[in-house]
Design an enzyme around this catalytic site. Structure first.
Site, PDB file in Angstrom:
ATOM      1  N   GLU A  93       6.756 -31.537 116.469  1.00  0.00           N
ATOM      2  CA  GLU A  93       7.336 -32.850 116.185  1.00  0.00           C
ATOM      3  C   GLU A  93       8.855 -32.830 116.096  1.00  0.00           C
ATOM      4  O   GLU A  93       9.478 -33.891 115.859  1.00  0.00           O
ATOM      5  CB  GLU A  93       6.759 -33.397 114.872  1.00  0.00           C
ATOM      6  CG  GLU A  93       7.305 -32.791 113.593  1.00  0.00           C
ATOM      7  CD  GLU A  93       6.672 -31.469 113.198  1.00  0.00           C
ATOM      8  OE1 GLU A  93       6.791 -31.094 112.011  1.00  0.00           O
ATOM      9  OE2 GLU A  93       6.072 -30.785 114.050  1.00  0.00           O
ATOM     10  N   HIS A 139       6.963 -26.276 115.152  1.00  0.00           N
ATOM     11  CA  HIS A 139       7.051 -27.710 114.867  1.00  0.00           C
ATOM     12  C   HIS A 139       7.092 -28.515 116.171  1.00  0.00           C
ATOM     13  O   HIS A 139       8.167 -28.788 116.717  1.00  0.00           O
ATOM     14  CB  HIS A 139       8.296 -28.011 114.029  1.00  0.00           C
ATOM     15  CG  HIS A 139       8.147 -27.605 112.604  1.00  0.00           C
ATOM     16  ND1 HIS A 139       7.515 -28.401 111.679  1.00  0.00           N
ATOM     17  CD2 HIS A 139       8.510 -26.474 111.953  1.00  0.00           C
ATOM     18  CE1 HIS A 139       7.509 -27.791 110.509  1.00  0.00           C
ATOM     19  NE2 HIS A 139       8.101 -26.612 110.653  1.00  0.00           N
ATOM     20  N   CYS A 173       2.706 -25.577 110.960  1.00  0.00           N
ATOM     21  CA  CYS A 173       3.557 -24.771 110.080  1.00  0.00           C
ATOM     22  C   CYS A 173       2.842 -24.449 108.762  1.00  0.00           C
ATOM     23  O   CYS A 173       1.969 -23.596 108.749  1.00  0.00           O
ATOM     24  CB  CYS A 173       4.910 -25.436 109.861  1.00  0.00           C
ATOM     25  SG  CYS A 173       6.148 -24.287 109.187  1.00  0.00           S
TER      26      CYS A 173
END
Length: 257
Positions: free
Chosen positions: A233, A231, A124
Site C-alpha cells: 500500500e 507494504h 507486515c
C-alpha cells in the site's frame, strides 16, 4: 462495530481491525502505521470491496464473531510490535508500541476469520502475527545484513522505505495477487520493518525470501491465508502497482464459496 449488510451488491465486505494507538504518539512510526491503515482501506474500496472497520473487543468476542459472520474476507494491517510473550520470549528494549489490546483484537479477528474459512491477507505486522498465531516465532530486532529492510535516513521522494526486489514462488497465493498465477513473479517492495519471522510455524509454507534469507511471504496451503512482510500500500509505488494486489484480493473474496 459495523455489522449491517452493504446495500451495494457485488462488493465483497472485507474486515480490517482498526489501529488503537494514537498518531500523537511521540514515536513517528505510530503515525506512519496509522496512515498506512488508511491507505489500505482506500485501496480495498478502490479495488471493488467494501471495507468494514472492526473495533476493539468488549468483555467477550461475541460482537466480533457476529461482525465477521457478515464478511467475505479480512486484511490484517501493519502497526507496532507484537508482545514477545505471545511467542514465549521476554520483551526486549527494542520493541515499540506494544499493545495488549491491539494484539487481542488482531489475534481474535485472525482466529475467527480462519475458523470461518474467510480469505485472510496479512501485511507486515499482519504477516508476523499470522506466523505467531500458527505457532512460530519472531526476531525481535534484525541485525544489519546484506539487505536493508528499513531506511534510517529516508531519501526525499522515496518515503520511509528500503527498496529491494523479491521473487515470489510460482503458483503461490501472493504470486496470484501480483498477476503471476502459475508463474513466479519479481516484486519491487517497500520494506520498513525491524522485526521478521524467525521460526516458521508448522502449517505455513514460505513463498518468498529476500537474498539474506528473510521470510518475505507465507501461506497456509490448506486455505486462503497468505501474508507479506512488505507494504504493497506504500504511497510511493505507482498507482497501478499499489492497487493490483488489493483488487486481486477483493476478487478472491468475491469468489469464496
Amino acid at each position: 462495530m459495523q455489522t449491517s449488510r452493504n446495500p451495494l451488491r457485488g462488493r465483497p465486505r472485507i474486515g480490517v481491525p482498526v489501529r488503537l494507538s494514537s498518531s500523537a504518539d511521540p514515536d513517528p512510526r505510530v503515525a506512519e502505521a496509522n496512515a498506512l491503515f488508511e491507505y489500505i482501506v482506500e485501496l480495498l474500496r478502490e479495488g471493488g470491496g467494501e471495507p468494514v472497520l472492526l473495533d476493539a473487543l468488549g468483555p467477550d468476542d461475541g460482537g466480533l464473531a457476529a461482525a465477521l459472520a457478515s464478511l467475505d474476507g479480512v486484511v490484517l494491517p501493519g502497526g507496532g510490535d507484537l508482545d514477545p510473550a505471545l511467542y514465549g520470549e521476554l520483551r526486549g528494549d527494542v520493541c515499540y508500541d506494544v499493545s495488549p489490546a491491539q494484539d487481542a483484537l488482531d489475534l481474535a479477528v485472525a482466529r475467527l476469520a480462519i475458523d470461518a474459512g474467510l480469505p485472510v491477507f496479512g501485511i507486515c505486522r499482519g504477516h508476523q502475527l499470522l506466523n505467531v498465531l500458527y505457532g512460530g516465532t519472531l526476531i525481535q530486532d534484525m541485525a544489519p545484513g546484506t539487505v536493508a529492510h528499513r531506511e534510517p535516513a529516508p531519501v526525499h521522494g522515496a518515503g520511509p522505505w528500503a527498496w529491494h526486489e523479491v521473487g515470489v514462488r510460482a503458483g503461490s497465493r501472493v504470486a496470484a495477487l501480483y498477476g503471476g498465477g502459475s508463474s513466479a513473479v519479481n516484486v519491487k517492495i517497500a520494506s520498513g520493518h525491524h522485526q521478521a519471522v524467525a521460526r516458521v510455524a508448522g502449517g505455513l509454507r514460505v513463498t518468498a525470501v529476500a537474498e539474506d534469507g528473510t521470510v518475505e511471504a507465507l501461506e497456509d496451503p490448506e486455505r486462503w491465508v497468505a501474508s507479506v512482510q512488505w507494504h504493497p500500500e506504500a504511497l510511493e509505488l505507482p498507482a497501478g502497482e499499489r492497487l493490483a494486489p488489493f483488487r486481486a484480493f477483493v476478487e478472491v473474496c468475491r469468489a469464496r464459496p
